[in-house]
Design an enzyme around this catalytic site. Structure first.
Site, short mmCIF file in Angstrom:
data_model
loop_
_atom_site.label_atom_id
_atom_site.label_comp_id
_atom_site.label_asym_id
_atom_site.label_seq_id
_atom_site.Cartn_x
_atom_site.Cartn_y
_atom_site.Cartn_z
N SER A 165 -3.81 -1.47 2.32
CA SER A 165 -5.12 -1.95 2.76
C SER A 165 -5.67 -1.07 3.89
O SER A 165 -5.79 0.13 3.73
CB SER A 165 -5.03 -3.42 3.14
OG SER A 165 -6.30 -4.00 3.31
N ASP A 262 -8.90 -6.60 -7.09
CA ASP A 262 -9.14 -6.28 -5.69
C ASP A 262 -10.57 -5.77 -5.51
O ASP A 262 -10.98 -4.84 -6.20
CB ASP A 262 -8.14 -5.19 -5.26
CG ASP A 262 -8.32 -4.74 -3.83
OD1 ASP A 262 -9.06 -5.39 -3.06
OD2 ASP A 262 -7.69 -3.72 -3.47
N HIS A 292 -5.54 -8.28 -4.18
CA HIS A 292 -5.32 -7.51 -2.97
C HIS A 292 -4.13 -8.11 -2.21
O HIS A 292 -3.93 -9.32 -2.21
CB HIS A 292 -6.59 -7.56 -2.11
CG HIS A 292 -6.54 -6.67 -0.91
ND1 HIS A 292 -6.89 -5.34 -0.97
CD2 HIS A 292 -6.21 -6.92 0.38
CE1 HIS A 292 -6.77 -4.81 0.23
NE2 HIS A 292 -6.34 -5.75 1.07
#
Length: 319
Positions: A165, A262, A292
């Site tokens: 991320s 995501d 995600h």
């Protein structure tokens, strides 16, 4: 985009992802109602404890390293005495959450599967630290360990960066920073990037996906950005919008992992297509049915474990 127009993500994710989403932690307090970052950080750390149980045991050391902003905590994982390389890990959390404990299992598995020393860097979170402080702290830590490699019994002749991320952005940004500023911390053999954001302002996946289940609505993404950046001009910096950097030359080999549901998936797709178009070494893998942040859930999901193994295998293949 009206929420009603988004994809029904929770109906579409895989069975193992649904099991994770439906896993309850009875002792966990409710998400803080005040919105205070300090309380959110505390909750995030508590919530991640469950998912970090059962990680591989190995020699582990904690050190503080100097930077111009003060000392930064690091955690070193030694899977074997003679490591072929050192891999620096940058945790995710939207630049505002996360620490070495929230991502401990991820780092341990990465060390175990790669048999490389993994160093987690506990960079200063935002909004206390503003761009580019986190990158400068990461680079300072790399330089420190490069200079003191013998003292810490690590191999800094070949290194890599890895992150999930926001940590994926920091990983690639740090590698580009070393290249652009000609800083020698050892050869950057590879960069491992799980579901990162790399500078897109809008995209199809950002419109169709994202909700309360992943904390990645357009409003959430704007909040993370405002906490991280120093000013509006930073949005176009080549170390924030990485597509404004030169991705046509001397980019270390990149493993780019995307999650099917995501909102940031298009960032990964664009990064891969850009690098591939300019013959930069890269590999893209899409993990079907995943949300995600799925990398956290290897305690329960085979796909998360597979994604870590894939990244480790990619990195060792570059050595």
């Amino acid at each position: 985009m009206k929420p009603e127009n988004k994809l029904p993500v929770l109906d579409l994710i895989s069975a193992e992802m649904k099991t994770v989403v439906n896993t309850l932690q009875p002792d966990l307090p409710p998400w803080p109602a005040t919105g205070a970052i300090a309380e959110q950080r505390q909750y995030y750390t508590l919530e991640r404890r469950f998912w970090n149980v059962g990680a591989p045991e190995m020699a582990t050391r904690a050190y503080r390293v100097p930077t111009k902003y003060g000392q930064v905590k690091t955690r070193l994982f030694y899977p074997q005495p003679d490591s072929p390389a050192t891999l620096f890990y940058l945790h995710g959390g939207g630049f505002i959450l996360g620490n070495l404990d929230t991502h401990d299992r991820i780092m341990r598995l990465l060390a175990s599967y790669s048999q490389c020393t993994v160093i987690g860097i506990d960079y200063t979170l935002s909004p206390e630290a503003r761009f580019p402080q986190a990158i400068e702290e990461i680079v300072a830590a790399c330089c420190y360990f490069h200079q003191q490699a013998e003292d810490y019994q690590i191999n800094m002749s070949r290194i890599g960066f890895a992150g999930d991320s926001a940590g994926a952005m920091l990983a690639l940004a740090s590698a580009l920073w070393l290249r652009d500023k000609q800083i020698d911390c050892g050869k950057v053999a590879g960069v491992l990037l799980w579901y990162g954001l790399y500078g897109l302002r809008d995209s199809v996946t950002r419109r169709l996906l994202g909700g309360v289940w992943d904390g990645l609505t357009q409003q959430d993404l704007q909040m993370y950005e405002e906490a991280y950046l120093s000013n509006d001009a930073d949005r176009e910096s080549p170390y924030y919008c990485l597509f404004n950097n030169d991705l046509t030359r001397e980019v270390p080999p990149c493993f780019i992992a995307g999650a099917e549901f995501d909102p940031l998936l298009d960032d990964s797709c664009l990064l891969y297509q850009t690098l591939a178009a300019h013959q930069q070494p890269c590999e893209f893998k899409l993990y079907s049915g995943m949300l995600h942040a799925f990398l956290h859930y290897s305690r329960m999901m085979k796909t998360a474990d597979e994604a870590l193994r894939d990244g480790a295998q990619f990195f060792t293949a570059q050595l």
